[in-house]
Design an enzyme around this catalytic site. Structure first.
Site: not given
Ligand code: GCB
Length: 585
Positions: A170, A403-404, A467, A498, A543
């Site tokens: 992103d 990350n993720e 989200y 985040e 974030w």
């Protein structure tokens, strides 16, 4: 890898300036002999450091990720005859090959990290040399951040996921030579590397050198100089430097000593020297707490990005300095280098301003359907290069190794990732046994993410109320607390790396409405209350610090607006709110 140095024994000539660039979408440059010099009929002026995207948007290269050939000329001073020369690149986004006077001198290593290429036998002191660099901004599909192409979306029947440029993350994939490049020179007998580990009592230090008979090391500061000299054995020596009255480094008082390392020859003459600033501090995990210098500390801060209008990911020093003042203004004490290693200039300022850094390797959204042995090997190599660059940094208190991962909730994540993380964390720990390790978990990977078992700090990213549960903070905080409770079973400190909401600067509402400044502020305050209330939570990073450019697709207005500052660093309401929450007002 040691950064370039200017002193009595070493020189580092900054090659920043206006270079030429020619784009090569069909990858024909090699065949056309561009390694000897690019086609000036096709080339454009370009500022280095700086990404090509916004500089050359009107020429059609805003979204370009293919081969691009840079050229400049540099002069090797006659004074440096008999010395060893190299070119030091702060980074090249994301891969590069380098030619000097038509000869291939080497390639980049792990993306977003420096590489140093020897010029010995290639350049002649007193003469000019032609430097050509081919940069490509697409990523290896087998890298720790897997690359994707425009075609892949179609093949995988995921047209709704299509981004321009094609990326699996992103933020915008700014291409080019984004950090400074130096022509360095040093003597052939020189310090090769050193490791300086500080704690509250002093510095444990070891050095490796090429040539030389002894090393002299000095720790200077706080009215004291601690000095030791030792013979080198097989080019190595180790030291313990302990001031009588150590002055500690912390966010409130970022006191830095000067560490000098001097290489001495058999006749007792100094032949090389390196100096760095170093703080005395201890950062460790105890139960569910993080301790800095023996006292519990709550991490307050941000995930950031390195990017700005026009420069792209190109080093923008005025903005960087401003950002550190804003971090202090808002009361932050820490930053995660989401989602890649930041510049050495960033780390210099973090040392100086007393900002704790969670240093993240460039590994984002690993999709375990496509993870293979090369991914693991490349991931390990990226960790090795990151730790080699940043191991001596006072500000770096922890490593974030991914990350993720498992972002697509792919079942393979659960099946394949436990042994993967075992290897990754063991690899990092063998390279640096002194700093805690973490990663940033995504909700889709579950509260029983296999990476948690290996981590010292349970890191997670959550967006309930954004989200999911849109504009419903009461439901969002219930889910957040449930997540904290679920991961608390590990008995380790939890850091929420985040959480945040997009806010369009200037958008307002008197009720909870997404994209307003009020909702962003209320979102952050609601999360912060949960962070403070939970006994196992040791910090939270909002974030994001500032709005940033993303690739184009239907779920972003070309920018991610979760910044509490705009992209040009004006505060939104949430920034003023945080300043109060974090006690800086
Ligand atoms: C995340 C990612 C970050 C995104 C952010 C968002 O979980 O780690 O790269 O920008 O969410 O805003 O969606």
């Amino acid at each position: 890898m040691m950064p370039p140095v200017n002193n009595r024994f070493r020189s580092a000539l900054d090659l920043s300036g206006v270079w030429q660039i020619a784009f090569d979408p069909e990858a024909e440059g090699d065949a056309k002999g561009w390694a000897n010099g690019i086609d000036k009929g096709l080339s454009f002026a370009i500022a280095v450091p700086g990404s090509w995207n916004e500089q050359l948007a009107e020429a059609g290269f805003m979204n370009y990720v293919g081969d691009a050939w840079y050229e400049t000329r540099f002069f090797v001073p006659e004074l440096s005859a008999g010395r060893s020369h190299s070119l030091y690149f702060g980074s090249a986004d994301y891969v590069a090959d380098v030619w000097v006077n038509g000869q291939h001198i080497g390639s980049s290593g792990a993306a977003m990290l420096p590489f140093d290429l020897s010029l010995d036998g290639i350049v002649t002191p007193g003469e000019e040399a032609v430097l050509v660099v081919r940069v490509n901004a697409s990523l290896d599909p087998d890298g720790p951040t897997q690359g994707i192409t425009q075609e892949t979306y179609q093949e995988q029947k995921r047209p709704r996921d299509e981004y321009l440029p094609a990326v699996r993350f992103d933020f915008f994939p700014f291409g080019g030579l984004n950090r400074p490049i130096y022509l360095t020179s040093k003597s052939a007998s020189a310090i090769r590397d050193y490791t300086a580990i500080s704690d509250m009592a002093g510095v444990t230090f070891s050095v490796e050198a090429e040539g030389g008979a002894a090393a002299l090391v000095r720790l200077i500061g706080g009215g004291e100089t601690v000095e030791q000299q030792q013979e080198l054995v097989d080019g190595c020596a180790s030291f313990e430097l302990a001031p009588a009255a150590p002055k500690l480094w912390s966010p409130d008082s970022p006191f830095l000593y000067r560490l000098e390392i001097i290489l001495i020859d058999a006749a007792g003459a100094a032949i090389d020297q390196i100096s760095q600033k170093i703080g005395l501090r201890e950062f460790r995990v105890e139960g569910t707490s993080l301790l800095l210098n023996g006292e519990p500390i709550i991490l307050k801060g941000f995930g950031k990005h390195e990017e700005s209008p026009l420069h792209g990911r190109g080093l923008n020093l005025p903005q960087l300095v401003k950002d550190f003042h804003l971090l202090k203004w808002i009361g932050a004490n820490s930053v995660r280098t989401s989602h890649y290693p930041y510049s050495e200039e960033f780390l210099d300022l973090a040392d100086e301003f007393g900002i704790l850094v969670v240093d993240e390797v460039f590994s984002i959204n690993l999709d375990f359907r496509h993870v293979n042995d090369s991914t693991l090997a490349n991931h390990k190599a990226a960790i090795s290069e990151l730790i080699a660059r940043d191991k001596n940094r006072t500000c770096v208190v922890a490593w974030s190794l991914s990350n993720e991962p498992g972002y697509l909730a792919e079942p393979e994540y659960r099946e394949k990732s436990a042994p993967y993380w075992k290897e990754i964390f063991a690899h990092a720990r063998a390279l640096d046994p002194t700093r805690p390790m973490t990663h940033a978990n995504v909700g889709y990977a579950g509260n029983d993410d296999p990476a948690f078992a290996e981590s010292d700090i349970v890191g997670m990213n959550r967006y309930h109320g954004w989200y999911s549960e849109p504009a419903q903070l009461d439901r969002a905080v219930v889910r957040l607390k449930a997540d904290f409770d679920a991961v608390a079973v590990h008995g380790k400190p939890i850091v929420l790396f985040e959480f945040g909401a997009d806010a369009m600067a200037g958008q307002h509402a008197s009720y909870d409405q997404m994209f307003t400044e009020e909702y962003q502020q209320r979102f952050i305050e609601a999360y912060w209350a949960e962070i403070q209330a939970h006994p196992a939570v040791a910090g939270g990073h909002v974030w994001n610090f500032a709005d940033f450019r993303t690739a184009q697709h239907g779920r972003r207005v070309v920018h991610n607006l979760k910044g509490v500052f705009t992209r040009t660093r004006e505060p939104k309401m949430a920034a003023w709110g945080l300043r109060k929450l974090w006690g800086a007002e």
